[in-house]
Scaffold this motif. Structure first.
Motif, PDB file in Angstrom:
ATOM      1  N   ASP A   1       1.170  -0.911  -0.060  1.00 22.26           N
ATOM      2  CA  ASP A   1       0.066  -0.144  -0.054  1.00 22.26           C
ATOM      3  C   ASP A   1       0.707   1.153   0.057  1.00 22.26           C
TER       4      ASP A   1
ATOM      5  N   GLY B   1       1.447   3.440   3.336  1.00 19.76           N
ATOM      6  CA  GLY B   1       1.754   2.326   4.311  1.00 19.76           C
ATOM      7  C   GLY B   1       2.830   3.378   4.603  1.00 19.76           C
TER       8      GLY B   1
ATOM      9  N   PRO C   1      -4.621   6.072   4.018  1.00 18.63           N
ATOM     10  CA  PRO C   1      -4.916   4.901   2.808  1.00 18.63           C
ATOM     11  C   PRO C   1      -6.527   5.183   2.381  1.00 18.63           C
TER      12      PRO C   1
ATOM     13  N   GLY D   1      -5.743   0.980  -2.149  1.00 22.99           N
ATOM     14  CA  GLY D   1      -5.627  -0.346  -2.102  1.00 22.99           C
ATOM     15  C   GLY D   1      -5.623  -0.515  -4.168  1.00 22.99           C
TER      16      GLY D   1
ATOM     17  N   SER E   1      -2.212  -1.591  -4.897  1.00 21.27           N
ATOM     18  CA  SER E   1      -1.669  -2.822  -4.047  1.00 21.27           C
ATOM     19  C   SER E   1      -1.733  -3.481  -5.210  1.00 21.27           C
TER      20      SER E   1
ATOM     21  N   SER F   1      -3.051  -2.847   2.860  1.00 21.44           N
ATOM     22  CA  SER F   1      -4.050  -3.445   3.430  1.00 21.44           C
ATOM     23  C   SER F   1      -5.522  -3.924   3.305  1.00 21.44           C
ATOM     24  N   LYS F   2      -5.872  -5.801   4.040  1.00 18.57           N
ATOM     25  CA  LYS F   2      -6.732  -6.246   3.234  1.00 18.57           C
ATOM     26  C   LYS F   2      -8.324  -5.462   3.369  1.00 18.57           C
ATOM     27  N   ARG F   3      -8.230  -4.463   4.127  1.00 18.96           N
ATOM     28  CA  ARG F   3      -9.944  -3.587   3.524  1.00 18.96           C
ATOM     29  C   ARG F   3      -9.476  -2.663   2.674  1.00 18.96           C
ATOM     30  N   HIS F   4      -8.913  -2.832   2.590  1.00 12.78           N
ATOM     31  CA  HIS F   4      -8.649  -1.459   1.276  1.00 12.78           C
ATOM     32  C   HIS F   4      -8.597  -1.739   0.126  1.00 12.78           C
TER      33      HIS F   4
ATOM     34  N   GLY G   1       2.582  -4.968   9.567  1.00 13.53           N
ATOM     35  CA  GLY G   1       1.614  -4.282   8.879  1.00 13.53           C
ATOM     36  C   GLY G   1       1.710  -3.363   7.946  1.00 13.53           C
ATOM     37  N   THR G   2       0.911  -2.381   7.417  1.00  4.77           N
ATOM     38  CA  THR G   2       1.564  -1.460   6.854  1.00  4.77           C
ATOM     39  C   THR G   2       1.449  -0.451   7.224  1.00  4.77           C
TER      40      THR G   2
ATOM     41  N   PHE H   1       0.341   2.189   9.194  1.00  2.94           N
ATOM     42  CA  PHE H   1      -0.455   3.758   8.199  1.00  2.94           C
ATOM     43  C   PHE H   1      -0.627   4.570   9.369  1.00  2.94           C
TER      44      PHE H   1
END
Length: 321
Positions: free
Chosen positions: A11, A14, A83, A88, A91, A116-119, A290-291, A293
């Motif tokens: 990302d 990030g 983000p 996303g 990515s 980010s799995k969410r984004h 992780g990212t 952020f």
């Protein structure tokens, strides 16, 4: 022959661009092909004050000398720590292009920086993360997450699921097939002959003979016993609370769920832990974080885990050559 290391930028909002820039002089000599964003890397250079030289190319075939190259897959006005579905999307595009090239054998190994799995899913990407996507693209159904450092290797029967779902998921999982894969990959990619694998129970004290859980009796220990009769070098199921006391005794651990295996690993080597996907027809590693952020753009990111991820991928490639 010079190893070509593909790196996905993750990302761009990030800490990944900052990590890349900070690490470039601390990596083994190789050809590094970054799948990412020119703008994000330039911003990271300004944040860190590091002059990161990365020649822009269109295809890995153009990368003929050792050093860093950029395939500028997707650019936008990315902002560190901000983000959204656009980052996303970026990515996903970085990952898709890099996967094309490693499947086409245009790069030798793949190192993925955090997404980010969410984004990424908000952008329309249909997979929750790197591992499932890479397995799908490679046509692989039996794959396994293993995290490691120079002191410890831990493979996980289940990964990012709620604790309440672990028992039912394990019942539906062929752990014999997973342990066979772990053994095979340790032998082939790490050159460990007849690896000693510690298999953990699910419950405290491995169920205490069924008094505090029956999963060990019903399917974990029977799977271990069957494989031991087939010649696999297994120990267990071991009580999880004491299994790591003699961690130097084993070549790897097979844990039943995420925190059971990763709390000991991260206590021993948090900044140097590396994530590896076993079962793929190529080498893929990633840093174990992780990212970030919350610290993106603040020049606080630690590149240690990424540096280790690259070094591990490089060593694995040399061992399998």
């Amino acid at each position: 022959m010079v190893t070509k290391v593909g790196i996905t930028l993750g990302d761009p909002a990030g800490i990944s661009p900052e990590i890349l820039v900070k690490s470039h002089k601390k990596l083994p000599e190789a050809v590094y092909i970054v799948y990412g964003s020119k703008i994000a890397i330039e911003i990271a250079g300004k944040i860190t004050g590091i002059n990161f030289k990365c020649k822009q190319i269109k295809s890995p075939e153009e990368a003929k000398n050792k050093g860093f190259y950029l395939i500028n897959v997707y650019d936008s006005e990315f902002k560190p720590g901000k983000p959204d579905s656009e980052t996303g999307k970026a990515s996903a595009l970085f990952l898709e292009k890099a996967t094309d090239h490693i499947l086409e054998k245009k790069v030798d190994v793949l190192v993925t920086l955090p997404i980010s799995k969410r984004h990424i899913m908000a952008s329309g990407f249909k997979f929750p993360g790197h591992t499932d996507y890479l397995a799908y693209r490679a046509g692989v159904k039996n794959y396994l997450m293993m995290l490691m450092c120079n002191k410890l290797k831990v493979a996980l029967a289940t990964t990012h699921i709620p604790i309440k779902d672990v028992p039912d998921t394990l019942r539906k999982t062929d752990i014999k097939k997973q342990i066979k894969l772990l053994t095979k990959e340790l032998e082939e990619k790490f050159k460990i002959k007849n690896p000693k694998i510690a298999v953990l129970g699910l419950n405290p004290h491995s169920g205490d003979g069924g008094n505090i859980g029956r999963e060990e009796i019903e399917f974990i220990q029977p799977a271990v016993d069957t494989l031991k009769r087939e010649g696999f070098n297994l120990y267990g199921c071991l009580s999880p609370d004491t299994a790591f006391v003699d961690y130097k005794k084993y070549d790897a651990y097979f844990a039943m769920y995420h925190d059971q295996g990763l709390i000991p690993l991260k206590m021993l080597c948090f900044k140097k832990a590396v994530n590896i996907t076993l079962g793929l027809p190529f080498i893929r590693t990633s840093p174990d974080h992780g990212t970030g952020f919350d610290i993106a753009g603040k020049n606080k990111a630690d590149p240690s885990s990424f540096i280790e991820a690259v070094k591990v991928s490089y060593r694995m490639k040399k061992l399998s050559a």
